[in-house]
Design a protein around this motif. Sequence first.
Motif, PDB file in Angstrom:
ATOM      1  N   TYR A 141      -1.223  -1.112  -5.342  1.00  0.00           N
ATOM      2  CA  TYR A 141      -2.498  -1.114  -4.619  1.00  0.00           C
ATOM      3  C   TYR A 141      -3.237  -2.434  -4.861  1.00  0.00           C
ATOM      4  N   VAL A 190     -16.582  -0.566  -0.560  1.00  0.00           N
ATOM      5  CA  VAL A 190     -15.811  -1.550   0.203  1.00  0.00           C
ATOM      6  C   VAL A 190     -15.485  -0.979   1.582  1.00  0.00           C
ATOM      7  N   LEU A 191     -15.061   0.282   1.615  1.00  0.00           N
ATOM      8  CA  LEU A 191     -14.746   0.917   2.899  1.00  0.00           C
ATOM      9  C   LEU A 191     -15.979   1.020   3.780  1.00  0.00           C
ATOM     10  N   SER A 215     -16.336  -2.212   5.384  1.00  0.00           N
ATOM     11  CA  SER A 215     -15.208  -2.558   6.254  1.00  0.00           C
ATOM     12  C   SER A 215     -15.151  -1.717   7.512  1.00  0.00           C
ATOM     13  N   ARG A 251      -9.886  -6.108   2.204  1.00  0.00           N
ATOM     14  CA  ARG A 251     -10.536  -5.091   3.039  1.00  0.00           C
ATOM     15  C   ARG A 251      -9.531  -4.075   3.592  1.00  0.00           C
ATOM     16  N   ASN A 297       0.828  -1.196   0.000  1.00  0.00           N
ATOM     17  CA  ASN A 297       0.000   0.000   0.000  1.00  0.00           C
ATOM     18  C   ASN A 297       0.871   1.257   0.000  1.00  0.00           C
ATOM     19  N   LEU A 326      -4.417  -5.271  -2.165  1.00  0.00           N
ATOM     20  CA  LEU A 326      -5.794  -5.754  -2.062  1.00  0.00           C
ATOM     21  C   LEU A 326      -5.913  -7.237  -2.383  1.00  0.00           C
ATOM     22  N   ASN A 359      -7.680   0.607  -0.120  1.00  0.00           N
ATOM     23  CA  ASN A 359      -8.966   0.947  -0.734  1.00  0.00           C
ATOM     24  C   ASN A 359      -9.125   2.457  -0.874  1.00  0.00           C
ATOM     25  N   GLU A 360      -8.735   3.194   0.161  1.00  0.00           N
ATOM     26  CA  GLU A 360      -8.825   4.654   0.065  1.00  0.00           C
ATOM     27  C   GLU A 360      -7.905   5.192  -1.024  1.00  0.00           C
ATOM     28  N   ARG A 369     -14.583   1.576  -4.424  1.00  0.00           N
ATOM     29  CA  ARG A 369     -13.678   1.504  -3.267  1.00  0.00           C
ATOM     30  C   ARG A 369     -14.375   2.060  -2.034  1.00  0.00           C
ATOM     31  N   ARG A 371      -7.992  -1.038   4.474  1.00  0.00           N
ATOM     32  CA  ARG A 371      -8.591   0.300   4.427  1.00  0.00           C
ATOM     33  C   ARG A 371      -7.722   1.304   3.676  1.00  0.00           C
TER      34      ARG A 371
END
Length: 157
Positions: free
Chosen positions: A95, A131-132, A135, A104, A76, A99, A109-110, A128, A106
């Motif tokens: 990224y 998903v957040l 999560s 998940r 990440n 994933l 995803n952000e 995304r 965070r």
Amino acid sequence: MNIKSLTIALSTTGFLLSASGPSLAASSGGDNSWGNNSNSDLKTAIKLIKDKKYSDAQPLLQKTIKADPDNADAYNMLGYSQRKLGNKDVALSYYNKALDLNPRHRGANEYLGQLYLELNKPAKAKERLEVLDKSCTFGCDEYTSLKEAIEAYEKAQ
């Protein structure tokens, strides 16, 4: 315990959990063993990234991955630093690797959502965000940040 007390307790727990995570959305929200050398390198890399020394962080992040190939946080942060250096395709691959390891995650995803906005793909950024939303049971900074970025993007259009 009555419903009101339970709600307050759960809200407080969610706040404390979200407030205790590492900065820069590095955290996967999962269990990390921060004591080993690869995580020491990761912590140092995160400090460099906070100081906008993205290129300097790269070797430490690569070293972290060599020692711990399943470290979603390191992938990440590689994605984040590559995106900040303007290497969007490279960032996308990092990224996605983060994933793949932790769907998940965070931070990933952000940041992937942020990248999709930079690539003018708001629908993918919203994926995304969804998903957040799932999560982050009690909300989280990553959700809020991406939501605000999407709103700013749409306002600018």
